[in-house]
Design a protein around this motif. Structure first.
Motif, PDB file in Angstrom:
ATOM      1  N   GLY A  26       0.787  -1.215   0.000  1.00 32.57           N
ATOM      2  CA  GLY A  26       0.000   0.000   0.000  1.00 32.57           C
ATOM      3  C   GLY A  26       0.823   1.271   0.000  1.00 32.57           C
ATOM      4  O   GLY A  26       2.017   1.272  -0.275  1.00 32.57           O
ATOM      5  N   GLN A  27       0.159   2.375   0.355  1.00 36.80           N
ATOM      6  CA  GLN A  27       0.794   3.691   0.235  1.00 36.80           C
ATOM      7  C   GLN A  27       1.959   3.891   1.192  1.00 36.80           C
ATOM      8  O   GLN A  27       2.835   4.728   0.942  1.00 36.80           O
ATOM      9  CB  GLN A  27      -0.246   4.789   0.450  1.00 36.80           C
ATOM     10  CG  GLN A  27      -0.874   4.817   1.831  1.00 36.80           C
ATOM     11  CD  GLN A  27      -1.804   5.995   2.030  1.00 36.80           C
ATOM     12  OE1 GLN A  27      -1.514   7.104   1.580  1.00 36.80           O
ATOM     13  NE2 GLN A  27      -2.944   5.765   2.669  1.00 36.80           N
ATOM     14  N   ALA A  79      -3.884  -2.300   7.052  1.00 38.77           N
ATOM     15  CA  ALA A  79      -5.195  -2.165   6.421  1.00 38.77           C
ATOM     16  C   ALA A  79      -5.393  -0.745   5.886  1.00 38.77           C
ATOM     17  O   ALA A  79      -5.887  -0.547   4.766  1.00 38.77           O
ATOM     18  CB  ALA A  79      -6.296  -2.525   7.412  1.00 38.77           C
ATOM     19  N   ALA A  80      -5.017   0.259   6.685  1.00 41.74           N
ATOM     20  CA  ALA A  80      -5.147   1.645   6.242  1.00 41.74           C
ATOM     21  C   ALA A  80      -4.243   1.929   5.045  1.00 41.74           C
ATOM     22  O   ALA A  80      -4.637   2.647   4.113  1.00 41.74           O
ATOM     23  CB  ALA A  80      -4.818   2.586   7.394  1.00 41.74           C
ATOM     24  N   SER A  81      -3.053   1.366   5.065  1.00 43.15           N
ATOM     25  CA  SER A  81      -2.126   1.549   3.951  1.00 43.15           C
ATOM     26  C   SER A  81      -2.695   1.029   2.643  1.00 43.15           C
ATOM     27  O   SER A  81      -2.419   1.558   1.566  1.00 43.15           O
ATOM     28  CB  SER A  81      -0.802   0.842   4.261  1.00 43.15           C
ATOM     29  OG  SER A  81       0.147   1.034   3.223  1.00 43.15           O
ATOM     30  N   ARG A  82      -3.540   0.008   2.748  1.00 45.80           N
ATOM     31  CA  ARG A  82      -4.129  -0.621   1.559  1.00 45.80           C
ATOM     32  C   ARG A  82      -5.504  -0.050   1.212  1.00 45.80           C
ATOM     33  O   ARG A  82      -6.248  -0.654   0.451  1.00 45.80           O
ATOM     34  CB  ARG A  82      -4.204  -2.132   1.771  1.00 45.80           C
ATOM     35  CG  ARG A  82      -2.823  -2.782   1.864  1.00 45.80           C
ATOM     36  CD  ARG A  82      -2.901  -4.201   2.396  1.00 45.80           C
ATOM     37  NE  ARG A  82      -1.586  -4.780   2.611  1.00 45.80           N
ATOM     38  CZ  ARG A  82      -0.926  -5.531   1.735  1.00 45.80           C
ATOM     39  NH1 ARG A  82      -1.469  -5.814   0.564  1.00 45.80           N
ATOM     40  NH2 ARG A  82       0.257  -6.020   2.013  1.00 45.80           N
ATOM     41  N   GLY A  83      -5.829   1.107   1.783  1.00 45.40           N
ATOM     42  CA  GLY A  83      -6.991   1.838   1.323  1.00 45.40           C
ATOM     43  C   GLY A  83      -8.215   1.811   2.208  1.00 45.40           C
ATOM     44  O   GLY A  83      -9.235   2.420   1.859  1.00 45.40           O
ATOM     45  N   ALA A  84      -8.188   1.104   3.344  1.00 47.24           N
ATOM     46  CA  ALA A  84      -9.356   1.076   4.224  1.00 47.24           C
ATOM     47  C   ALA A  84      -9.755   2.504   4.602  1.00 47.24           C
ATOM     48  O   ALA A  84      -8.905   3.333   4.930  1.00 47.24           O
ATOM     49  CB  ALA A  84      -9.065   0.258   5.472  1.00 47.24           C
ATOM     50  N   SER A  85     -11.043   2.789   4.559  1.00 46.57           N
ATOM     51  CA  SER A  85     -11.504   4.164   4.731  1.00 46.57           C
ATOM     52  C   SER A  85     -11.659   4.567   6.185  1.00 46.57           C
ATOM     53  O   SER A  85     -11.709   5.761   6.495  1.00 46.57           O
ATOM     54  CB  SER A  85     -12.843   4.356   4.008  1.00 46.57           C
ATOM     55  OG  SER A  85     -13.826   3.494   4.553  1.00 46.57           O
ATOM     56  N   ASP A  86     -11.740   3.594   7.087  1.00 46.00           N
ATOM     57  CA  ASP A  86     -11.927   3.885   8.508  1.00 46.00           C
ATOM     58  C   ASP A  86     -11.321   2.735   9.300  1.00 46.00           C
ATOM     59  O   ASP A  86     -11.791   1.601   9.199  1.00 46.00           O
ATOM     60  CB  ASP A  86     -13.416   4.037   8.831  1.00 46.00           C
ATOM     61  CG  ASP A  86     -13.671   4.454  10.275  1.00 46.00           C
ATOM     62  OD1 ASP A  86     -12.712   4.868  10.956  1.00 46.00           O
ATOM     63  OD2 ASP A  86     -14.830   4.365  10.719  1.00 46.00           O
ATOM     64  N   VAL A  87     -10.281   3.016  10.056  1.00 47.22           N
ATOM     65  CA  VAL A  87      -9.580   1.983  10.818  1.00 47.22           C
ATOM     66  C   VAL A  87      -9.513   2.423  12.276  1.00 47.22           C
ATOM     67  O   VAL A  87      -8.930   3.462  12.594  1.00 47.22           O
ATOM     68  CB  VAL A  87      -8.152   1.744  10.274  1.00 47.22           C
ATOM     69  CG1 VAL A  87      -7.457   0.649  11.089  1.00 47.22           C
ATOM     70  CG2 VAL A  87      -8.198   1.357   8.796  1.00 47.22           C
ATOM     71  N   MET A  88     -10.120   1.632  13.137  1.00 46.42           N
ATOM     72  CA  MET A  88     -10.110   1.911  14.568  1.00 46.42           C
ATOM     73  C   MET A  88      -9.093   0.991  15.243  1.00 46.42           C
ATOM     74  O   MET A  88      -9.164  -0.231  15.095  1.00 46.42           O
ATOM     75  CB  MET A  88     -11.497   1.679  15.170  1.00 46.42           C
ATOM     76  CG  MET A  88     -11.534   1.775  16.693  1.00 46.42           C
ATOM     77  SD  MET A  88     -11.103   3.417  17.317  1.00 46.42           S
ATOM     78  CE  MET A  88     -12.635   4.296  16.958  1.00 46.42           C
ATOM     79  N   LEU A  89      -8.155   1.577  15.971  1.00 41.64           N
ATOM     80  CA  LEU A  89      -7.168   0.823  16.732  1.00 41.64           C
ATOM     81  C   LEU A  89      -7.490   0.953  18.215  1.00 41.64           C
ATOM     82  O   LEU A  89      -7.625   2.072  18.725  1.00 41.64           O
ATOM     83  CB  LEU A  89      -5.759   1.344  16.472  1.00 41.64           C
ATOM     84  CG  LEU A  89      -4.991   0.804  15.266  1.00 41.64           C
ATOM     85  CD1 LEU A  89      -5.734   1.101  13.971  1.00 41.64           C
ATOM     86  CD2 LEU A  89      -3.584   1.398  15.205  1.00 41.64           C
ATOM     87  N   ASP A 108       0.720  10.683   8.806  1.00 38.47           N
ATOM     88  CA  ASP A 108      -0.445  11.516   8.483  1.00 38.47           C
ATOM     89  C   ASP A 108      -1.619  10.608   8.110  1.00 38.47           C
ATOM     90  O   ASP A 108      -2.289  10.790   7.093  1.00 38.47           O
ATOM     91  CB  ASP A 108      -0.132  12.483   7.339  1.00 38.47           C
ATOM     92  CG  ASP A 108      -1.223  13.545   7.163  1.00 38.47           C
ATOM     93  OD1 ASP A 108      -1.959  13.811   8.131  1.00 38.47           O
ATOM     94  OD2 ASP A 108      -1.347  14.082   6.049  1.00 38.47           O
ATOM     95  N   ALA A 109      -1.838   9.618   8.970  1.00 36.87           N
ATOM     96  CA  ALA A 109      -2.843   8.575   8.716  1.00 36.87           C
ATOM     97  C   ALA A 109      -4.218   9.079   9.132  1.00 36.87           C
ATOM     98  O   ALA A 109      -4.696   8.824  10.238  1.00 36.87           O
ATOM     99  CB  ALA A 109      -2.475   7.304   9.473  1.00 36.87           C
TER     100      ALA A 109
END
Length: 205
Positions: A26-27, A79-89, A108-109
């Motif tokens: 991902g990004q 998951a966020a790096s691969r485009g997930a629009s909302d990731v809760m940790l 800058d996630a």
């Protein structure tokens, strides 16, 4: 030539110095995440993370994801790096929460949210939109595998998936009463990685 006395030799590296893991897709591919020395902290191995996201597909655009025992954040940030629009940790260790927030700021996630919370309590009281993917990687000695799966039922979308990382294999006989069907499983050393779907959906199919 006589050996130098022990006191004069270079000091050995401390075994408990923080390590690091790298995001693998991902990004933010190749970005480093620190792994502090903390009890029970055991980041998901690269090979297992790569397999998981091969199972899920490389592009998670639009997905809502919950990393319930975030630790180093390797699964959630992946998951966020691969485009997930909302990731809760979720993480209850204050030092680890500070580390997660530092990584969030560095990358800058903006799609990542972090809460200092007990995962089971948070999932029990959660009343928001369901998640497409719930990531469960509790400490192996915590006895939380079954309780976490039961709690995940409350927050999972009908077509969602659950990833479970454990120290043993969970088969159909164990998963069925917990409401899940086994889609995929691999073992890598002491780690058993499972991809699960809701049993009701599996039966309807």
């Amino acid at each position: 030539m006589p050996r130098a006395p022990a006191a004069a030799r270079p000091a050995a590296k401390q075994a408990d110095k923080p390590g690091e893991v790298r995001l693998i897709g991902g990004q933010w591919k190749r970005s480093k995440l620190p792994v502090p020395a903390a009890p029970g902290l055991r980041p998901t191995p690269d090979r297992v993370r790569e397999t998981l996201f091969n199972w899920l597909g490389q592009d998670l655009s639009g997905w809502r994801c919950l990393d319930a025992f975030a630790g180093s954040g390797a699964l959630g940030f992946e998951a966020a790096s691969r485009g997930a629009s909302d990731v809760m940790l979720l993480e209850r260790n204050a030092a680890l929460v500070r580390g997660l927030r530092a990584v969030q700021a560095r990358l800058d996630a903006r799609t990542v949210r972090i809460e200092a919370a007990d995962a089971l309590a948070w999932m029990t009281r959660y009343a928001g939109a369901p998640f497409d993917l719930v990531l469960l990687d509790p400490p192996f000695d915590s006895g939380l595998f079954e309780p976490a799966l039961r709690a995940a039922q409350r927050v999972l979308a009908p077509a969602g998936r659950v990833y479970l990382e454990a120290d043993r294999a969970f088969d159909a006989a164990t998963l069925g009463p917990l409401g899940f069907a086994l889609d995929r499983h691999i073992r890598a050393g002491q780690v058993h990685a499972h991809l699960l779907s809701p049993a009701a959906r599996d039966a309807a199919a």
